[in-house]
Scaffold this motif. Structure first.
Motif, PDB file in Angstrom:
ATOM      1  N   LEU A   1     -21.911  -5.564 -16.429  1.00 28.83           N
ATOM      2  CA  LEU A   1     -21.545  -4.264 -16.237  1.00 28.83           C
ATOM      3  C   LEU A   1     -20.515  -4.172 -17.819  1.00 28.83           C
ATOM      4  O   LEU A   1     -20.342  -2.528 -18.264  1.00 28.83           O
ATOM      5  CB  LEU A   1     -20.560  -4.667 -15.115  1.00 28.83           C
ATOM      6  N   VAL A   2     -19.819  -6.029 -18.273  1.00 31.64           N
ATOM      7  CA  VAL A   2     -19.759  -5.392 -19.254  1.00 31.64           C
ATOM      8  C   VAL A   2     -19.399  -4.902 -20.465  1.00 31.64           C
ATOM      9  O   VAL A   2     -19.843  -3.989 -21.134  1.00 31.64           O
ATOM     10  CB  VAL A   2     -18.338  -7.271 -19.579  1.00 31.64           C
ATOM     11  N   LEU A   3     -21.492  -5.509 -21.278  1.00 34.09           N
ATOM     12  CA  LEU A   3     -22.254  -4.255 -21.552  1.00 34.09           C
ATOM     13  C   LEU A   3     -22.983  -3.162 -21.590  1.00 34.09           C
ATOM     14  O   LEU A   3     -22.382  -1.970 -22.612  1.00 34.09           O
ATOM     15  CB  LEU A   3     -23.060  -5.771 -22.011  1.00 34.09           C
ATOM     16  N   LEU A   4     -22.345  -2.750 -20.140  1.00 32.48           N
ATOM     17  CA  LEU A   4     -23.211  -1.571 -20.026  1.00 32.48           C
ATOM     18  C   LEU A   4     -22.099  -0.613 -20.360  1.00 32.48           C
ATOM     19  O   LEU A   4     -22.361   0.964 -20.587  1.00 32.48           O
ATOM     20  CB  LEU A   4     -23.945  -1.615 -18.350  1.00 32.48           C
ATOM     21  N   ASP A   5     -20.773  -0.863 -20.187  1.00 30.28           N
ATOM     22  CA  ASP A   5     -19.843   0.440 -20.169  1.00 30.28           C
ATOM     23  C   ASP A   5     -19.277   0.784 -21.255  1.00 30.28           C
ATOM     24  O   ASP A   5     -18.607   0.042 -22.251  1.00 30.28           O
ATOM     25  CB  ASP A   5     -18.287  -0.457 -18.836  1.00 30.28           C
ATOM     26  N   ASP A   6     -19.888   1.838 -21.468  1.00 35.34           N
ATOM     27  CA  ASP A   6     -19.330   2.302 -22.989  1.00 35.34           C
ATOM     28  C   ASP A   6     -17.471   2.186 -23.848  1.00 35.34           C
ATOM     29  O   ASP A   6     -17.799   2.277 -24.891  1.00 35.34           O
ATOM     30  CB  ASP A   6     -19.733   4.174 -22.893  1.00 35.34           C
ATOM     31  N   ASP A   7     -17.342   2.672 -22.919  1.00 37.10           N
ATOM     32  CA  ASP A   7     -15.661   2.106 -23.006  1.00 37.10           C
ATOM     33  C   ASP A   7     -15.067   0.980 -23.110  1.00 37.10           C
ATOM     34  O   ASP A   7     -13.732   0.676 -23.634  1.00 37.10           O
ATOM     35  CB  ASP A   7     -14.455   3.059 -21.218  1.00 37.10           C
ATOM     36  N   ILE A   8     -15.776   0.145 -22.989  1.00 37.18           N
ATOM     37  CA  ILE A   8     -15.801  -1.322 -23.296  1.00 37.18           C
ATOM     38  C   ILE A   8     -16.225  -1.808 -24.826  1.00 37.18           C
ATOM     39  O   ILE A   8     -17.295  -1.602 -24.546  1.00 37.18           O
ATOM     40  CB  ILE A   8     -16.732  -2.495 -21.947  1.00 37.18           C
ATOM     41  N   ARG A   9     -15.232  -2.729 -25.441  1.00 38.65           N
ATOM     42  CA  ARG A   9     -15.326  -2.466 -26.492  1.00 38.65           C
ATOM     43  C   ARG A   9     -15.988  -4.239 -26.987  1.00 38.65           C
ATOM     44  O   ARG A   9     -16.064  -4.925 -27.357  1.00 38.65           O
ATOM     45  CB  ARG A   9     -14.269  -2.281 -27.603  1.00 38.65           C
ATOM     46  N   VAL A  10     -15.009  -5.133 -26.006  1.00 41.56           N
ATOM     47  CA  VAL A  10     -14.947  -6.570 -25.802  1.00 41.56           C
ATOM     48  C   VAL A  10     -14.596  -7.398 -24.788  1.00 41.56           C
ATOM     49  O   VAL A  10     -14.161  -6.248 -23.752  1.00 41.56           O
ATOM     50  CB  VAL A  10     -13.080  -6.911 -26.934  1.00 41.56           C
ATOM     51  N   GLY A  11     -15.461  -7.947 -24.491  1.00 38.34           N
ATOM     52  CA  GLY A  11     -15.402  -9.384 -23.462  1.00 38.34           C
ATOM     53  C   GLY A  11     -14.763 -10.287 -23.133  1.00 38.34           C
ATOM     54  O   GLY A  11     -14.108 -11.016 -23.981  1.00 38.34           O
TER      55      GLY A  11
ATOM     56  N   SER B   1     -33.882   6.250 -31.445  1.00 41.21           N
ATOM     57  CA  SER B   1     -33.397   5.611 -32.645  1.00 41.21           C
ATOM     58  C   SER B   1     -34.460   5.442 -33.343  1.00 41.21           C
ATOM     59  O   SER B   1     -35.510   4.599 -33.293  1.00 41.21           O
ATOM     60  CB  SER B   1     -32.173   4.363 -31.940  1.00 41.21           C
ATOM     61  N   TRP B   2     -34.063   5.497 -34.959  1.00 40.76           N
ATOM     62  CA  TRP B   2     -35.042   4.767 -36.058  1.00 40.76           C
ATOM     63  C   TRP B   2     -35.054   3.054 -35.701  1.00 40.76           C
ATOM     64  O   TRP B   2     -35.857   2.792 -36.742  1.00 40.76           O
ATOM     65  CB  TRP B   2     -34.271   5.541 -37.144  1.00 40.76           C
ATOM     66  N   LEU B   3     -33.709   2.912 -35.228  1.00 40.73           N
ATOM     67  CA  LEU B   3     -34.046   1.245 -35.355  1.00 40.73           C
ATOM     68  C   LEU B   3     -33.355   0.924 -33.501  1.00 40.73           C
ATOM     69  O   LEU B   3     -32.285   0.828 -33.380  1.00 40.73           O
ATOM     70  CB  LEU B   3     -33.322   0.847 -36.247  1.00 40.73           C
ATOM     71  N   PRO B   4     -34.113   0.635 -32.729  1.00 36.32           N
ATOM     72  CA  PRO B   4     -33.665   0.350 -31.348  1.00 36.32           C
ATOM     73  C   PRO B   4     -32.516  -0.709 -31.611  1.00 36.32           C
ATOM     74  O   PRO B   4     -33.177  -2.111 -32.375  1.00 36.32           O
ATOM     75  CB  PRO B   4     -34.847   0.252 -30.854  1.00 36.32           C
ATOM     76  N   GLU B   5     -31.798  -0.982 -30.886  1.00 37.13           N
ATOM     77  CA  GLU B   5     -30.797  -2.360 -30.995  1.00 37.13           C
ATOM     78  C   GLU B   5     -30.328  -2.467 -29.148  1.00 37.13           C
ATOM     79  O   GLU B   5     -30.425  -1.899 -29.043  1.00 37.13           O
ATOM     80  CB  GLU B   5     -29.341  -2.764 -31.639  1.00 37.13           C
ATOM     81  N   PRO B   6     -30.378  -4.184 -29.019  1.00 37.44           N
ATOM     82  CA  PRO B   6     -30.025  -4.390 -27.797  1.00 37.44           C
ATOM     83  C   PRO B   6     -28.351  -3.857 -28.167  1.00 37.44           C
ATOM     84  O   PRO B   6     -27.241  -3.413 -29.212  1.00 37.44           O
ATOM     85  CB  PRO B   6     -29.509  -6.259 -28.548  1.00 37.44           C
ATOM     86  N   VAL B   7     -27.609  -3.803 -26.856  1.00 41.02           N
ATOM     87  CA  VAL B   7     -26.028  -3.581 -26.062  1.00 41.02           C
ATOM     88  C   VAL B   7     -25.399  -4.762 -26.936  1.00 41.02           C
ATOM     89  O   VAL B   7     -25.694  -5.748 -25.879  1.00 41.02           O
ATOM     90  CB  VAL B   7     -26.316  -2.891 -25.250  1.00 41.02           C
ATOM     91  N   GLU B   8     -24.462  -4.952 -27.649  1.00 38.26           N
ATOM     92  CA  GLU B   8     -23.791  -6.242 -27.703  1.00 38.26           C
ATOM     93  C   GLU B   8     -22.505  -5.721 -27.778  1.00 38.26           C
ATOM     94  O   GLU B   8     -21.906  -4.490 -28.362  1.00 38.26           O
ATOM     95  CB  GLU B   8     -24.446  -6.871 -29.320  1.00 38.26           C
ATOM     96  N   LYS B   9     -21.922  -6.842 -27.110  1.00 40.83           N
ATOM     97  CA  LYS B   9     -20.401  -6.653 -27.894  1.00 40.83           C
ATOM     98  C   LYS B   9     -19.558  -8.360 -28.223  1.00 40.83           C
ATOM     99  O   LYS B   9     -20.442  -9.121 -27.814  1.00 40.83           O
ATOM    100  CB  LYS B   9     -19.541  -6.084 -27.038  1.00 40.83           C
ATOM    101  N   PRO B  10     -18.778  -8.121 -28.760  1.00 40.71           N
ATOM    102  CA  PRO B  10     -17.690  -9.609 -28.724  1.00 40.71           C
ATOM    103  C   PRO B  10     -17.313  -9.727 -27.465  1.00 40.71           C
ATOM    104  O   PRO B  10     -16.816  -9.705 -26.578  1.00 40.71           O
ATOM    105  CB  PRO B  10     -16.730  -9.285 -29.970  1.00 40.71           C
ATOM    106  N   TRP B  11     -17.115 -11.361 -27.137  1.00 41.59           N
ATOM    107  CA  TRP B  11     -16.410 -12.006 -26.423  1.00 41.59           C
ATOM    108  C   TRP B  11     -15.879 -12.921 -26.031  1.00 41.59           C
ATOM    109  O   TRP B  11     -15.656 -13.931 -28.034  1.00 41.59           O
ATOM    110  CB  TRP B  11     -18.026 -12.356 -25.473  1.00 41.59           C
ATOM    111  N   ILE B  12     -14.449 -13.208 -25.091  1.00 45.21           N
ATOM    112  CA  ILE B  12     -13.637 -14.460 -25.698  1.00 45.21           C
ATOM    113  C   ILE B  12     -13.056 -15.145 -24.934  1.00 45.21           C
ATOM    114  O   ILE B  12     -13.868 -14.427 -23.863  1.00 45.21           O
ATOM    115  CB  ILE B  12     -12.211 -13.534 -25.885  1.00 45.21           C
ATOM    116  N   GLY B  13     -13.549 -16.457 -25.150  1.00 50.19           N
ATOM    117  CA  GLY B  13     -14.030 -17.204 -23.642  1.00 50.19           C
ATOM    118  C   GLY B  13     -12.079 -17.765 -23.488  1.00 50.19           C
ATOM    119  O   GLY B  13     -11.790 -18.376 -24.766  1.00 50.19           O
ATOM    120  N   ALA B  14     -11.556 -17.686 -23.137  1.00 42.69           N
ATOM    121  CA  ALA B  14     -10.211 -18.211 -22.840  1.00 42.69           C
ATOM    122  C   ALA B  14      -9.761 -19.779 -21.596  1.00 42.69           C
ATOM    123  O   ALA B  14     -10.466 -19.585 -20.815  1.00 42.69           O
ATOM    124  CB  ALA B  14      -9.100 -17.345 -21.589  1.00 42.69           C
TER     125      ALA B  14
END
Length: 443
Positions: free
Chosen positions: A209-219, A280-293
Motif C-alpha cells: 500500500l505504501v509503495l502503490l500510493d502515489d502521494d507517499i514519497r517515504v515509508g 515507458s522506454w525504461l520500465p522500472e519498479p515502484v521504489e521508495k526510500p524507507w526508514i526503520g524506527a
C-alpha cells in the motif's frame, strides 16, 4: 533392499521430461506407501522411525535428481511458459497436482500444521527441495523473484479505500498516510511484535500500500505501543520470530521463511515489480526510500529487517540481537547482509554468539544511522523523511542496491537458504530448544 535403503529402486533418469516424471512419481508413491503403513511420528518406535527416515531420504534424493534435470521444464509447465506470475503457495499447490508426491498437497500440509513441531513429518522439506532448485536456475529463479515482487491481491483490493481515506487497518498492522510519509505500525502486542505467518502476510500488504500510493514519497516502519507489563506504553520494534507459534507448528516454510524474504522485505529493498505497459522506454519498479524506527529493541528478525532500510533511527537506549543460532535456525538474510553493513567480525559475534549490540555504541552505529533520546524520535523520523523525499534518492538507491547486492546474489543465497532452513526446522536440536523454552515459559 533397493539402492536407496528401502524396498524400492530409484528411477534411472535421463529419458526425457515426461518419462522421468512418470518414473519419479511412481517411485515417490511407493516411498509414501512405506510411510503410510507405519504409525504417526509420535507413536513410532525407534525401528519404525528409522524405516520412515530411509524412505524419506530415498524420496528426497529422487526429487532432487528429477529437479536437477527438469526444474526449468516443470516451471514452464506450471506458469504457462512463464506467462503467469505465481506466488509460492500457488506454485507448490499446482506442482502437487501436476506431479503427485513431488511436494505435499494442501491437505497434507493442513494435517501437519495442527501438530506441534516435534511431531511433524517434515513434509515442508520437500517444498524446500523444489524451491531451492527453482531459485538456483537463473531463468526460473529470476521469474519467481519477480512474481513475488508483484503487488498482493489483498493490497490491490484495499488500495482504493486507502487512497481515499489515507488509512488501512489490517488487524495487527496499520498503515497511515501523513503528508508524503506512509507509516506502517506493527501491533502484534500479545507477542511483543514477534513475527509469524499472519504478521508476515499483513506486513506485505502494508508495504504494498505504501509503495502503490502515489502521494507517499517515504515509508516508515515502527512498532506500536505494548500492553505487556514489562513494556506497557512503550513501543517495541520486534521480538523476532514467534517461538510460541514455532513450538506449536504454526510457522511455515513458504508463508513465513520464504515469503518473508521474497515478499515484503525484498519489496522494501528493491520495490514492486510491474508488467511492462509498453509506454515507458525504461520500465522500472515502484521504489521508495524507507526508514526503520527502533524505540526499544530489534531482536532476531527485527534486526534482520534493519539491514534493508535506507535510514535507521533508534532511541539511545535501544539494542539489537540475533539469537537465531541459539534458537536453532538461520537468521534470514543476515548472513549475507550483516557482514556488509557491520563487518565480518561483528557479524560473526552477532550470529554465532548472540552478541547484544547497543545502538548508542560505535558497534551499534554500524547498524543504525542515528540515536536520539526516546522523546525526540518523532522529530528525528520527520527530519529523515524530509531528506529522503528528495526525488533523486530513488535513482541512487536503485543503482546502489543493484551493485551492493545483485539480484542473482540474492537469488543464489535463497536457493541455499530454502534447503538449509528446512533442515534446521526439523532438526532434533531445534525441537529440544523449543521444548526447553516452552517449559521454562510455562514455569
Amino acid at each position: 533392499m533397493g539402492n536407496d535403503g528401502y524396498a524400492g529402486t530409484a528411477p534411472a533418469l535421463g529419458r526425457g521430461y515426461d518419462a522421468d516424471a512418470a518414473d519419479t512419481v511412481a517411485f515417490l508413491a511407493r516411498a509414501a506407501e512405506t510411510v503410510r503403513a507405519l504409525p504417526a511420528k509420535a507413536a513410532r518406535d525407534t525401528a519404525q522411525q528409522a524405516a520412515v527416515e530411509r524412505a524419506h531420504t530415498a524420496a528426497r534424493r529422487a526429487r532432487g535428481r528429477f529437479l536437477d534435470l527438469h526444474a526449468e521444464t516443470l516451471y514452464a509447465e506450471l506458469t504457462d511458459g512463464r506467462a503467469a506470475f505465481l506466488r509460492l503457495g500457488d506454485l507448490a499447490q499446482q506442482a502437487s497436482e501436476l506431479l503427485p508426491g513431488l511436494v505435499p498437497t494442501k491437505e497434507e500440509l493442513e494435517e501437519e500444521r495442527v501438530r506441534p513441531q516435534r511431531d511433524k513429518e517434515g513434509r515442508e522439506i520437500d517444498q524446500g527441495i523444489l524451491f531451492s532448485r527453482l531459485l538456483r536456475s537463473a531463468g526460473t529463479g529470476r521469474h519467481l523473484v519477480e512474481a513475488m515482487r508483484r503487488p498482493t491481491p489483498e493490497a490491490l483490493a484495499a488500495l482504493p479505500g486507502f487512497r481515499a481515506t489515507g488509512g488501512a487497518d489490517l488487524g495487527i498492522v496499520t498503515v497511515r498516510r501523513d503528508g508524503a510519509v506512509g507509516e506502517v505500525t506493527v501491533h502484534n502486542t500479545r507477542f511483543l511484535n514477534a513475527e509469524d505467518d499472519l504478521l508476515v502476510a499483513a506486513l506485505e500488504v502494508a508495504v504494498d500500500l505504501v509503495l502503490l500510493d502515489d502521494d507517499i514519497r517515504v515509508g516508515v516502519m515502527r512498532g506500536g505501543e505494548m500492553t505487556h507489563p514489562r513494556y506497557a506504553g512503550r513501543r517495541v520494534f520486534s521480538a523476532g520470530i514467534n517461538l510460541t507459534r514455532l513450538h506449536q507448528g504454526e510457522i511455515s516454510l513458504l508463508d513465513f521463511f520464504l515469503a518473508r524474504e521474497l515478499g515484503y522485505i525484498n519489496k522494501i529493498y528493491r520495490g514492486l515489480s510491474r508488467p511492462d505497459d509498453g509506454e515507458s522506454w525504461l520500465p522500472e519498479p515502484v521504489e521508495k526510500p524507507w526508514i526503520g524506527a527502533v524505540d526499544t529493541f530489534a531482536i532476531g528478525g527485527g534486526a534482520q529487517i534493519l539491514l534493508v532500510f535506507d535510514r535507521v533511527i533508534a532511541a539511545d537506549d535501544a539494542y539489537f540481537t540475533l539469537p537465531a543460532l541459539r534458537e536453532g535456525i538461520i537468521p534470514g538474510l543476515a548472513n549475507l547482509r550483516m557482514p556488509r553493513a557491520a563487518g565480518a567480525r561483528t557479524a560473526r559475534r552477532s550470529i554465532f554468539a548472540d552478541r547484544r549490540v547497543d545502538a548508542a555504541t560505535p558497534e551499534g552505529r554500524l547498524l543504525c544511522d542515528e540515536t536520539v533520546p526516546a522523546a525526540r524520535l518523532d522529530d528525528a523520523i520527520a527530519a529523515a523523511a524530509a531528506e529522503l523525499a528528495n526525488p533523486a534518492v530513488v535513482g541512487n538507491r536503485r543503482i546502489l542496491h543493484a551493485h551492493e547486492e545483485p539480484e542473482d546474489t540474492f537469488r543464489g543465497y535463497l536457493a541455499s537458504y530454502a534447503v538449509e532452513q528446512c533442515k534446521r526446522l526439523y532438526s532434533s536440536d531445534l525441537v529440544d530448544n523449543l521444548e526447553r523454552t516452552w517449559i521454562a515459559r510455562n514455569r
